[in-house]
Design a protein around this motif. Structure first.
Motif, short mmCIF file in Angstrom:
data_model
loop_
_atom_site.label_atom_id
_atom_site.label_comp_id
_atom_site.label_asym_id
_atom_site.label_seq_id
_atom_site.Cartn_x
_atom_site.Cartn_y
_atom_site.Cartn_z
N GLU A 26 0.83 -1.21 0.00
CA GLU A 26 0.00 0.00 0.00
C GLU A 26 0.86 1.26 0.00
N SER A 27 1.95 1.24 0.76
CA SER A 27 2.83 2.41 0.82
C SER A 27 3.51 2.66 -0.52
N ALA A 28 3.91 1.59 -1.21
CA ALA A 28 4.54 1.73 -2.52
C ALA A 28 3.57 2.36 -3.53
N LEU A 29 2.32 1.94 -3.48
CA LEU A 29 1.32 2.50 -4.39
C LEU A 29 0.98 3.95 -4.05
N ALA A 30 0.97 4.26 -2.77
CA ALA A 30 0.58 5.61 -2.32
C ALA A 30 1.69 6.64 -2.50
N GLN A 31 2.94 6.16 -2.65
CA GLN A 31 4.08 7.09 -2.76
C GLN A 31 4.92 6.75 -3.99
N PRO A 32 4.36 6.93 -5.19
CA PRO A 32 5.07 6.54 -6.42
C PRO A 32 6.32 7.35 -6.68
N ASP A 33 6.43 8.52 -6.06
CA ASP A 33 7.65 9.31 -6.21
C ASP A 33 8.80 8.78 -5.36
N LYS A 34 8.49 7.95 -4.37
CA LYS A 34 9.50 7.45 -3.44
C LYS A 34 9.81 5.97 -3.63
N PHE A 35 8.81 5.18 -4.06
CA PHE A 35 9.00 3.73 -4.14
C PHE A 35 8.60 3.18 -5.50
N GLU A 36 9.32 2.14 -5.93
CA GLU A 36 8.90 1.38 -7.10
C GLU A 36 7.61 0.65 -6.76
N GLU A 37 6.77 0.44 -7.76
CA GLU A 37 5.45 -0.12 -7.50
C GLU A 37 5.51 -1.57 -7.02
N ARG A 38 6.32 -2.38 -7.66
CA ARG A 38 6.34 -3.82 -7.35
C ARG A 38 7.06 -4.07 -6.01
N VAL A 39 6.43 -4.90 -5.17
CA VAL A 39 7.02 -5.31 -3.90
C VAL A 39 7.12 -6.84 -3.91
N ASN A 40 8.35 -7.34 -3.91
CA ASN A 40 8.53 -8.79 -3.86
C ASN A 40 8.42 -9.30 -2.43
N MET A 41 7.81 -10.46 -2.28
CA MET A 41 7.72 -11.13 -0.98
C MET A 41 8.29 -12.54 -1.15
N TYR A 42 9.48 -12.76 -0.57
CA TYR A 42 10.06 -14.10 -0.64
C TYR A 42 9.21 -15.07 0.16
N MET A 43 8.81 -16.15 -0.50
CA MET A 43 7.96 -17.15 0.12
C MET A 43 8.57 -18.54 -0.07
N TYR A 44 8.84 -19.22 1.04
CA TYR A 44 9.31 -20.60 0.95
C TYR A 44 8.22 -21.43 0.27
N GLU A 45 8.59 -22.08 -0.82
CA GLU A 45 7.59 -22.79 -1.61
C GLU A 45 7.07 -24.04 -0.89
N GLU A 46 5.76 -24.20 -0.91
CA GLU A 46 5.12 -25.40 -0.38
C GLU A 46 3.81 -25.61 -1.12
N ASN A 47 3.26 -26.79 -0.99
CA ASN A 47 2.01 -27.10 -1.66
C ASN A 47 0.82 -26.73 -0.80
N PHE A 48 -0.21 -26.26 -1.46
CA PHE A 48 -1.46 -25.95 -0.77
C PHE A 48 -2.60 -26.46 -1.64
N GLU A 49 -3.25 -27.50 -1.15
CA GLU A 49 -4.39 -28.10 -1.85
C GLU A 49 -4.05 -28.43 -3.30
N GLY A 50 -2.84 -29.01 -3.49
CA GLY A 50 -2.44 -29.47 -4.81
C GLY A 50 -1.80 -28.43 -5.70
N GLN A 51 -1.66 -27.18 -5.22
CA GLN A 51 -1.02 -26.13 -6.00
C GLN A 51 0.17 -25.56 -5.24
N LYS A 52 1.07 -24.94 -5.98
CA LYS A 52 2.15 -24.22 -5.33
C LYS A 52 1.58 -23.00 -4.62
N LEU A 53 2.00 -22.80 -3.37
CA LEU A 53 1.44 -21.71 -2.58
C LEU A 53 1.72 -20.35 -3.21
#
Length: 366
Positions: A26-53
């Motif tokens: 939300e902060s990245a979207l609200a402050q486009p002059d200060k932050f790049e839009e995309r925010v990566n979130m590192y997620m340890y991969e695991e299965n959830f109901e037959g799909q990659k989480l």
């Protein structure tokens, strides 16, 4: 830090990591002059109901396993490779179990910008042969491996309540005002007020020790004791926290214990945190801690027992175990070396109840 737009990356994706991704996105979207839009979130991969989480999260914009029911901004992208997620980041937000930090940072080491700023939301200490008998902060571990500055954020921030935008406060421990204001622009919201503090080590220490005290409150709940007994655990726990800071933190400032990272986080974690759940479960079940984690947390970790073990080893190394009977009792109960029924006796005989007329170097009698 330069005036160029900053890229934010979150290292971790449990319930708190996912709540933080909502804040950062939300902060990245609200402050486009200060932050790049995309925010990566590192997620340890695991299965959830037959799909990659990660695929489920990126399709539904919701961490359906660890923070269900909370929509994440569409600019938050779950990435299963920590190097890919973090290599272009200017701000690295660490929010993962503390036992995995060392190896994660080693994987990132050759790929992180040398101008990046890290901030740790991780509650715990680093126990390593090189740090035997010493308090080794997770923020220092991150700094040492990555070669960048690391601030800390600790506070009365139960993740689902933050995600639901219920009012709360938090504390950022930083080295410079510039770092503090940058991080404040990411985390602060109308419902989340941020205070800046230069006493970084005390801020971080509070976050670690509070999870141990919360187990003690859960033990009291499991025994069917009431609010008076829980209040005693909070008071004695706070006293041991301050004593611990006096012994192990250089230039520890007592006023820091009255910030959100201290007294407020103590109350919130002891009444609403998952380590309180563990303390109650330890009394009512004879299952080992690892099994209780699986039953209660669906794959996440209780940090309190690990920190209790780390505290125990530090106190044994310094030969001062008897000065911290509350911490020691909680460690022994978690390790099944003491019956939970003995916990009340620990409270009853705590040295804080003794009165001394002698001059004392600290604010407390024992």
């Amino acid at each position: 830090m330069s005036d160029q737009k900053k890229t934010i990356c979150i290292i971790g994706s449990g319930n708190w990591g996912s709540a933080v991704s909502k804040l950062a996105g939300e902060s990245a979207l609200a402050q486009p002059d200060k932050f790049e839009e995309r925010v990566n979130m590192y997620m340890y991969e695991e299965n959830f109901e037959g799909q990659k989480l990660t695929e489920v999260v990126n399709q539904k914009h919701e961490n359906v396993k660890y923070l269900p029911g909370v929509k994440l901004p569409e600019n938050v992208v779950a990435v299963p490779d920590v190097v890919e997620a973090s290599k272009n980041a200017d701000v690295l937000i660490f929010v993962m179990p503390h036992q995995f930090v060392r190896e994660t940072c080693k994987r990132m080491k050759e790929h992180v910008k040398d101008t990046a700023l890290a901030v740790s939301l991780i509650k715990g200490f680093d126990l390593h042969p090189e740090t035997k008998g010493k308090i080794a902060m997770i923020s220092n571990l991150i700094e040492d491996i990555l070669g960048i500055d690391c601030c800390v954020l600790m506070g009365a921030n139960v993740a689902p309540e933050v995600a639901a935008e219920q009012f709360c406060e938090t504390t950022i421990g930083c080295k410079t005002k510039e770092q503090g204001y940058l991080l404040k622009s990411i985390f602060e919201k109308p419902y989340l007020r941020v205070s800046l503090c230069m006493d970084i080590d005390t801020v971080e220490m509070c976050g670690a020790l509070i999870n141990v005290i919360a187990i003690g409150v859960g033990i009291v709940d499991g025994m069917g004791q009431g609010h008076n007994t829980k209040a005693a655990v909070l008071r004695l726990g706070l006293m041991e926290m301050v004593k611990f800071g006096e012994l192990f933190i250089q230039d520890c400032q007592k006023i820091t214990f009255f910030e959100s990272c201290g007294m407020a986080d103590l109350v919130a974690t002891c009444y609403g945190g998952r380590n309180r759940q563990l303390g109650e479960a330890v009394v009512k079940s004879d299952k080992p801690i690892k099994q209780l984690e699986k039953d209660i947390l669906r794959g996440q970790s209780f940090q309190g027992p690990l920190v209790a073990k780390e505290i125990h080893e530090i106190l044994v190394e310094r030969n001062i175990v008897e000065r911290f009977p509350l911490f020691e009792a909680i460690y022994k109960i978690c390790n099944r070396e003491m019956e939970p029924t003995e916990f009340i006796n620990c409270l009853r005989c705590h040295p804080a109840h003794k009165f001394s007329r002698k001059a004392r170097p600290s604010m407390f009698f024992y």
